[in-house]
Design a protein around this motif. Structure first.
Motif, PDB file in Angstrom:
ATOM      1  N   ARG A  67      46.700  64.283   0.866  1.00  0.00           N
ATOM      2  CA  ARG A  67      46.022  65.537   0.540  1.00  0.00           C
ATOM      3  C   ARG A  67      46.940  66.700   0.898  1.00  0.00           C
ATOM      4  O   ARG A  67      47.465  66.768   2.007  1.00  0.00           O
ATOM      5  CB  ARG A  67      44.706  65.665   1.293  1.00  0.00           C
ATOM      6  N   ARG A  69      47.718  71.156   0.364  1.00  0.00           N
ATOM      7  CA  ARG A  69      47.127  72.466   0.113  1.00  0.00           C
ATOM      8  C   ARG A  69      47.887  73.156  -1.013  1.00  0.00           C
ATOM      9  O   ARG A  69      49.120  73.153  -1.054  1.00  0.00           O
ATOM     10  CB  ARG A  69      47.194  73.304   1.391  1.00  0.00           C
ATOM     11  N   ALA A  88      52.178  71.134   1.519  1.00  0.00           N
ATOM     12  CA  ALA A  88      51.669  72.031   0.486  1.00  0.00           C
ATOM     13  C   ALA A  88      52.226  71.631  -0.879  1.00  0.00           C
ATOM     14  O   ALA A  88      53.179  70.853  -0.976  1.00  0.00           O
ATOM     15  CB  ALA A  88      52.026  73.480   0.804  1.00  0.00           C
ATOM     16  N   ASP A 116      41.236  74.661  -2.868  1.00  0.00           N
ATOM     17  CA  ASP A 116      42.685  74.741  -2.705  1.00  0.00           C
ATOM     18  C   ASP A 116      43.278  73.463  -2.139  1.00  0.00           C
ATOM     19  O   ASP A 116      44.453  73.458  -1.723  1.00  0.00           O
ATOM     20  CB  ASP A 116      43.050  75.918  -1.782  1.00  0.00           C
ATOM     21  N   ASP A 117      42.505  72.399  -2.111  1.00  0.00           N
ATOM     22  CA  ASP A 117      43.001  71.109  -1.637  1.00  0.00           C
ATOM     23  C   ASP A 117      43.081  70.125  -2.794  1.00  0.00           C
ATOM     24  O   ASP A 117      42.187  70.061  -3.650  1.00  0.00           O
ATOM     25  CB  ASP A 117      42.074  70.541  -0.549  1.00  0.00           C
TER      26      ASP A 117
END
Length: 325
Positions: A67, A69, A88, A116-117
């Motif tokens: 996962r 960002r 990110a 935003d993930d």
């Protein structure tokens, strides 16, 4: 009497390409390149994504379920400002510049985004879905060579290489002069002893298709003065082609009429070629122009044009013509 090979060698002997000129890319298709074309920039000019998805660091997606960002996005034509940090990613699209720090792209089909993930179902492989800078060509790499007849793909390549104008050879200007009392133009009244002229129309199409500019001087009567008068219209042309009057009959007047034309008169190179159809063919110079006298029979005229006018125009345009079938 010359063979076809001997006649062609005589025609092409000493023929030099015409001067060059600059033309817009819009007008370059069909023209012959006069100088090399090298890339003015690399293509792509920077590393770009070849897919829609997410630009990531492969080390951050070493196992399924990772996962990350989302820091922002990079639409094509709008680079992401800043460097990609650990943990990110950047939303990216086909043709977008790769963000600094990213080394691969994961497809949007293999991702699930919530706010935003983003969670990735696949493992990232470094270098995947990236078109590297200069993959198509590098700056200063020669892409097109002189003598190339430009087609649509060549023009597109020159555009991608940064050329708005291209240096090409001037198109040969070809004056066409038919001869014979028996000829009438299509659509005009024809006498009971006349036939409709067709060779000029076929030759116009051929000349245009072979990269020349055809100029129709009309139909001269079987009269020395008529031939001489209309032939003056060839002033400024690179080639004068006559149709008819090239044989040995009492009314085949081309050689006599143009040979008596005074200043700039016909200088005979050779007459007759061992070919059928098309034997009574004349080659020479008429003033500053090349001269090709073709028979009046339409099939003979078009065969002669294929065998001799086509390679002549290619030589004048700085290109090599393929051999005739």
């Amino acid at each position: 009497m010359k063979s076809v090979a001997e006649a062609l060698a005589s025609i092409l002997s000493g023929v030099e390409p015409l001067a060059s000129e600059q033309v817009s890319l819009h007008d370059a298709a069909g023209r012959v390149l006069a100088a090399p074309v090298a890339a003015r920039r690399s293509q792509p000019p920077f590393d770009v994504s070849s897919m829609d998805g997410y630009a990531v660091r492969s080390a951050d997606v070493a196992a399924p379920g990772a996962r990350l960002r989302v820091l922002g996005e990079a639409p094509a034509g709008h680079a992401f400002a800043g460097a990609l940090e650990a943990g990110a990613c950047v939303r990216i699209f086909t043709g977008s510049r790769m963000p600094e720090g990213a080394d691969t792209v994961l497809l949007q089909e293999d991702a699930e985004r919530v706010g935003d993930d983003v969670t990735f179902r696949e493992v990232a492989t470094a270098g995947r879905f990236i078109r590297r800078r200069g993959l198509d060509f590098e700056e200063d790499e020669e892409l097109l060579s002189p003598g190339q007849r430009l087609g649509p793909r060549h023009v597109a390549l020159a555009a991608a290489a940064g050329w708005p104008f291209l240096p090409v050879h001037r198109q040969p200007r070809v004056a066409l002069l038919a001869n014979g009392d028996e000829l009438a133009r299509p659509g005009e009244p024809a006498g009971p002893e006349q036939v409709l002229a067709s060779s000029t129309y076929g030759l116009r199409g051929y000349v245009a298709a072979w990269g020349g500019e055809p100029v129709d001087l009309g139909i001269a009567a079987d009269d020395v003065t008529s031939l001489q008068t209309l032939a003056r219209g060839a002033r400024g042309a690179d080639v004068l082609v006559t149709l008819g009057g090239a044989s040995v009959g009492d009314y085949d007047l081309v050689q006599r009429a143009l040979g008596e034309a005074g200043s700039g008169a016909l200088e005979l190179g050779f007459w007759k070629v061992a070919v059928r159809p098309g034997k009574p063919l004349i080659w020479g110079r008429f003033g500053d122009a090349c001269f090709l006298g073709l028979p009046g029979n339409p099939v003979s005229a078009l065969v002669g044009a294929w065998l001799f006018l086509r390679p002549l125009l290619a030589a004048l345009a700085g290109a090599l013509a393929p051999p005739p079938p």
